[in-house]
Design a protein around this motif. Structure first.
Motif, PDB file in Angstrom:
ATOM      1  N   PHE A   6       0.864  -1.170   0.000  1.00 30.05           N
ATOM      2  CA  PHE A   6       0.000   0.000   0.000  1.00 30.05           C
ATOM      3  C   PHE A   6       0.908   1.230   0.000  1.00 30.05           C
ATOM      4  CE2 PHE A   6      -2.692  -3.346   1.537  1.00 30.05           C
ATOM      5  CZ  PHE A   6      -3.941  -3.051   1.024  1.00 30.05           C
ATOM      6  N   ARG A  15      -3.272   5.662   1.520  1.00 26.80           N
ATOM      7  CA  ARG A  15      -2.435   4.607   0.947  1.00 26.80           C
ATOM      8  C   ARG A  15      -3.240   3.894  -0.129  1.00 26.80           C
ATOM      9  NH1 ARG A  15       2.211   4.390   3.035  1.00 26.80           N
ATOM     10  NH2 ARG A  15       2.644   5.060   5.143  1.00 26.80           N
ATOM     11  N   PRO A  17      -3.551   0.631  -2.812  1.00 28.23           N
ATOM     12  CA  PRO A  17      -3.050  -0.736  -3.004  1.00 28.23           C
ATOM     13  C   PRO A  17      -2.301  -0.880  -4.328  1.00 28.23           C
ATOM     14  CG  PRO A  17      -5.433  -0.662  -3.316  1.00 28.23           C
ATOM     15  CD  PRO A  17      -5.008   0.696  -2.866  1.00 28.23           C
ATOM     16  N   TRP A  38      -7.272  -2.870   3.252  1.00 27.91           N
ATOM     17  CA  TRP A  38      -7.906  -1.839   2.428  1.00 27.91           C
ATOM     18  C   TRP A  38      -9.138  -1.272   3.135  1.00 27.91           C
ATOM     19  CZ3 TRP A  38      -7.380   1.921  -0.496  1.00 27.91           C
ATOM     20  CH2 TRP A  38      -8.433   2.467  -1.221  1.00 27.91           C
TER      21      TRP A  38
END
Length: 105
Positions: A6, A15, A17, A38
């Motif tokens: 991330f 952040r 992925p 996530w």
């Protein structure tokens, strides 16, 4: 086990992925770990959108009072940039639904 991470996105201030394989190639346990991480990040997106909306409101108020054409152009650019960030955040917010539907197909 596939690699993923991330990465910090300064523009969106979250952040993002980064998957180094196709989603289907990850083992189920890795998929679950990615989705869990996530979800934590994704949960911050509505607050980030509200912050940007507040900045847009402030810039629009400044624009309303602004007499300088040059400064008005700068404010319009900043408003458009914040709106673009909100749009991108909405796209990232929907990523979870795509991961979930892939996982269940």
């Amino acid at each position: 086990m596939g690699a993923y991470r991330f990465d910090w996105n300064e523009r969106l201030r979250i952040r993002i992925p980064v998957l180094e394989m196709e989603w289907e190639q990850y083992e189920t346990t890795v998929q679950l770990t990615i989705v869990e991480q996530w979800e934590l990040i994704r949960g911050t997106i509505p607050d980030r959108v509200m912050e940007l909306e507040q900045l847009i409101n402030e810039k629009q108020a400044q624009l309303f009072e602004e007499d300088s054409f040059e400064q008005s152009c700068i404010l319009n650019y900043e408003i458009a940039d914040y709106a673009s960030r909100i749009n991108d955040l909405h796209i990232w917010y929907r990523i979870d639904q795509q991961l979930e539907s892939r996982r269940h197909s």
